[in-house]
Scaffold this active site. Sequence first.
Site, PDB file in Angstrom:
ATOM      1  N   LYS A  75      -3.771   3.579  -2.419  1.00 27.00           N
ATOM      2  CA  LYS A  75      -4.740   4.195  -2.720  1.00 27.00           C
ATOM      3  C   LYS A  75      -4.917   5.348  -1.533  1.00 27.00           C
ATOM      4  O   LYS A  75      -4.277   5.481  -0.596  1.00 27.00           O
ATOM      5  CB  LYS A  75      -6.260   3.361  -2.248  1.00 27.00           C
ATOM      6  CG  LYS A  75      -6.483   2.204  -3.197  1.00 27.00           C
ATOM      7  CD  LYS A  75      -7.678   1.442  -2.894  1.00 27.00           C
ATOM      8  CE  LYS A  75      -7.428   0.585  -1.690  1.00 27.00           C
ATOM      9  NZ  LYS A  75      -6.770  -0.494  -1.438  1.00 27.00           N
ATOM     10  N   MET A  88      -9.294   7.438   8.760  1.00 28.91           N
ATOM     11  CA  MET A  88      -9.269   8.176   7.211  1.00 28.91           C
ATOM     12  C   MET A  88     -10.430   8.899   7.465  1.00 28.91           C
ATOM     13  O   MET A  88     -11.270   9.056   6.295  1.00 28.91           O
ATOM     14  CB  MET A  88      -9.680   6.766   6.420  1.00 28.91           C
ATOM     15  CG  MET A  88      -8.575   5.543   6.372  1.00 28.91           C
ATOM     16  SD  MET A  88      -8.794   4.415   5.462  1.00 28.91           S
ATOM     17  CE  MET A  88     -10.074   3.513   6.773  1.00 28.91           C
ATOM     18  N   ASP A 144       0.638  -1.323   0.122  1.00 27.00           N
ATOM     19  CA  ASP A 144       0.015  -0.086   0.209  1.00 27.00           C
ATOM     20  C   ASP A 144       0.797   1.059   0.096  1.00 27.00           C
ATOM     21  O   ASP A 144       2.111   1.273   0.335  1.00 27.00           O
ATOM     22  CB  ASP A 144      -0.937   0.185   1.232  1.00 27.00           C
ATOM     23  CG  ASP A 144      -2.127  -1.002   1.286  1.00 27.00           C
ATOM     24  OD1 ASP A 144      -2.282  -1.433  -0.125  1.00 27.00           O
ATOM     25  OD2 ASP A 144      -2.749  -1.038   2.073  1.00 27.00           O
TER      26      ASP A 144
END
Length: 261
Positions: free
Chosen positions: A57, A171, A35
């Site tokens: 991402k 997040m 990631d």
Amino acid sequence: MAGKVYLIGAGPGDPDLLTVRALRLLQSAELVVHDRLVSPEIMALVPSAARRVPVGKSAGFHSVPQDRINEILVELALEGHSVIRLKGGDPLIFGRGSEEAEALAAAGIPYSYIPGITAAQGASASTGVPLTHRGLATGVRYVTGHRAQDATLDLAWESLADPDTTLVVYMGAGNMAEIAARLIAAGMPVDLPVLAVSHATTPRETRLLSDLTQIGADLARAPMEAPVLFMIGRVAGLYETAALPLPRDLRSAHLRVVSNG
């Protein structure tokens, strides 16, 4: 013969916080699917000769959609590779590790999980702010503040608006103003402390101490670089007296930021 996939949690960023098994697998890796938010300190442990496949991402931009990541893991394993799937934090806490495992199982590919310290625990340890504390928080809840594009941020607001429980938001930087407003509307005290931590446990760690009323405006004044974790609750108020230090301490009336950068 299909290879095996190891779904590894890289922890919050400090390589000293890796499990022994994760470190051993990383140091002998031949192929790593990783990631974007895995720290450079962790990636430095991967052998220079190993093949690296970035599938990171970020908010608003998915360089590789999750369905394609699942396919990549299956394809590489079917080629016979032993695959390290490296994720920040823990693969089973907002890491979508179980979705990848489902795709692997459907293709008949063996896999195993190697847990990592989740960001909430890392941020708690690096800042000195506990997730629970007698008289301040009897429990802790983890939620994601991320939403798909154009989707409604649909959380159980009345249930989450419990001042006796620490609420940790992963997040959520892009939606924190809305999250704070929804929590206040559901009954959360307006002056409840909020501690935001960016890049917890790494040399780039930055902290911002605010409250539910101010957090949206404070983030607008001083945006924090992802990954950012939010600790909402009375325990965050302990930061004033219990915080572990960083070399630089920048404060103002409504914007209290500490950074070691």
